[in-house]
Design an enzyme around this catalytic site. Sequence first.
Site, short mmCIF file in Angstrom:
data_model
loop_
_atom_site.label_atom_id
_atom_site.label_comp_id
_atom_site.label_asym_id
_atom_site.label_seq_id
_atom_site.Cartn_x
_atom_site.Cartn_y
_atom_site.Cartn_z
N SER A 11 0.85 -1.19 0.00
CA SER A 11 0.00 0.00 0.00
C SER A 11 0.88 1.24 0.00
O SER A 11 2.10 1.16 0.21
CB SER A 11 -0.93 0.02 1.23
OG SER A 11 -0.18 0.09 2.43
N GLY A 12 0.26 2.38 -0.23
CA GLY A 12 0.95 3.66 -0.13
C GLY A 12 2.16 3.78 -1.04
O GLY A 12 2.15 3.34 -2.20
N ASP A 32 4.80 -7.28 3.55
CA ASP A 32 3.93 -6.35 4.26
C ASP A 32 3.27 -7.07 5.43
O ASP A 32 3.18 -8.31 5.45
CB ASP A 32 2.85 -5.80 3.32
CG ASP A 32 2.36 -4.42 3.71
OD1 ASP A 32 2.64 -3.46 2.98
OD2 ASP A 32 1.69 -4.31 4.76
N ASP A 51 6.57 -9.07 9.49
CA ASP A 51 6.78 -7.97 10.43
C ASP A 51 8.25 -7.60 10.34
O ASP A 51 9.12 -8.37 10.75
CB ASP A 51 6.41 -8.42 11.85
CG ASP A 51 6.68 -7.36 12.91
OD1 ASP A 51 7.27 -6.31 12.58
OD2 ASP A 51 6.31 -7.59 14.07
N ASN A 78 11.36 0.27 2.92
CA ASN A 78 10.36 1.34 2.91
C ASN A 78 9.42 1.31 4.11
O ASN A 78 8.70 2.28 4.34
CB ASN A 78 9.54 1.21 1.61
CG ASN A 78 8.35 2.12 1.57
OD1 ASN A 78 8.48 3.33 1.49
ND2 ASN A 78 7.16 1.54 1.63
N ALA A 79 9.44 0.24 4.90
CA ALA A 79 8.47 0.11 5.99
C ALA A 79 8.63 1.22 7.02
O ALA A 79 9.75 1.56 7.41
CB ALA A 79 8.61 -1.25 6.65
N SER A 131 12.59 10.56 5.55
CA SER A 131 11.55 11.59 5.56
C SER A 131 12.25 12.94 5.67
O SER A 131 13.39 13.02 6.15
CB SER A 131 10.62 11.39 6.76
OG SER A 131 9.80 12.53 6.97
N TYR A 144 9.52 9.48 15.63
CA TYR A 144 9.58 9.38 14.17
C TYR A 144 10.78 10.13 13.62
O TYR A 144 11.56 9.60 12.81
CB TYR A 144 8.27 9.93 13.59
CG TYR A 144 8.17 9.85 12.09
CD1 TYR A 144 7.78 8.67 11.47
CD2 TYR A 144 8.43 10.96 11.29
CE1 TYR A 144 7.66 8.59 10.09
CE2 TYR A 144 8.32 10.90 9.91
CZ TYR A 144 7.94 9.71 9.32
OH TYR A 144 7.82 9.64 7.95
N LYS A 148 14.03 8.56 11.70
CA LYS A 148 14.28 8.94 10.31
C LYS A 148 15.63 9.63 10.15
O LYS A 148 16.24 9.55 9.07
CB LYS A 148 13.14 9.83 9.80
CG LYS A 148 11.81 9.09 9.65
CD LYS A 148 11.91 7.89 8.71
CE LYS A 148 10.56 7.26 8.42
NZ LYS A 148 10.67 6.10 7.50
#
Length: 252
Positions: A11-12, A32, A51, A78-79, A131, A144, A148
């Site tokens: 997704s995404g 995923d 996971d 990418n997770a 990010s 977060y 990142k």
Amino acid sequence: MKRALITAGASGVGLAMARAFDREGWRVWIADLDGAALGAAPDTWQKSHVDVSDETAVKSLFDEVLERWGGVDALCANAGIAGPTAVIEDIKLQDWQACVAVNLEGAFLAAKYAAPMMKAQKGGSIVVTSSTAGQYGYPYRAPYAAAKWAVIGLTKTLAMELGPFGVRANVICPGAVEGARMEGVLEREAEAKGMTRDDVYAGYASGTAMGSFIEGRDVAEMAVFLSSENARLVSGQVIAVDGFTVNPDPKV
């Protein structure tokens, strides 16, 4: 045929990456935690329920990749999860740890098990999704932002370690990406700041030179480029796909 493995690929941004590699003629394998999203992905792709913070599960994934494919040419680590939205004194340690486990340790584990394959075949590309929060910080999102930032250091180190084997490692730093995950962030930030969702959205958009959110495909096309021969000497780089963030603190 080149082989791409994408974590959180159902997704995404991850799904956009998988589709972009597929369009370019790559074999695609997505991992995923969302079983329903995996089931909805094309049957022509390899799919694994994993996971990324569980080392046993990640090792099993790469064992299967080696058995079925004999190696991997591109890993897109990418997770990620958004983690809590709160001032630092209100963040619980277990929420911090859960955020770091996926965003940082998940990338570490994927790279740990991809590296031997790529070294053996004398080539490969590792693309880690960070990010803009990993470049500027992020109010109310300490776990977060910390994770990142950390994956940037991890990836630069991978570029140094793996370069002699012909393996490249780069970071993509997306800005605000349209989609369900960002909608959750907007809602939580609006509540934390006593603002409306639309005001927070406008703050993010106006904080970029191009005045816009980005789409998953924008990140995906960069991942494909970084994994291609066109980027054969691009390594250790941190590339923002964000419309150029000029104000990293989205106030209005």
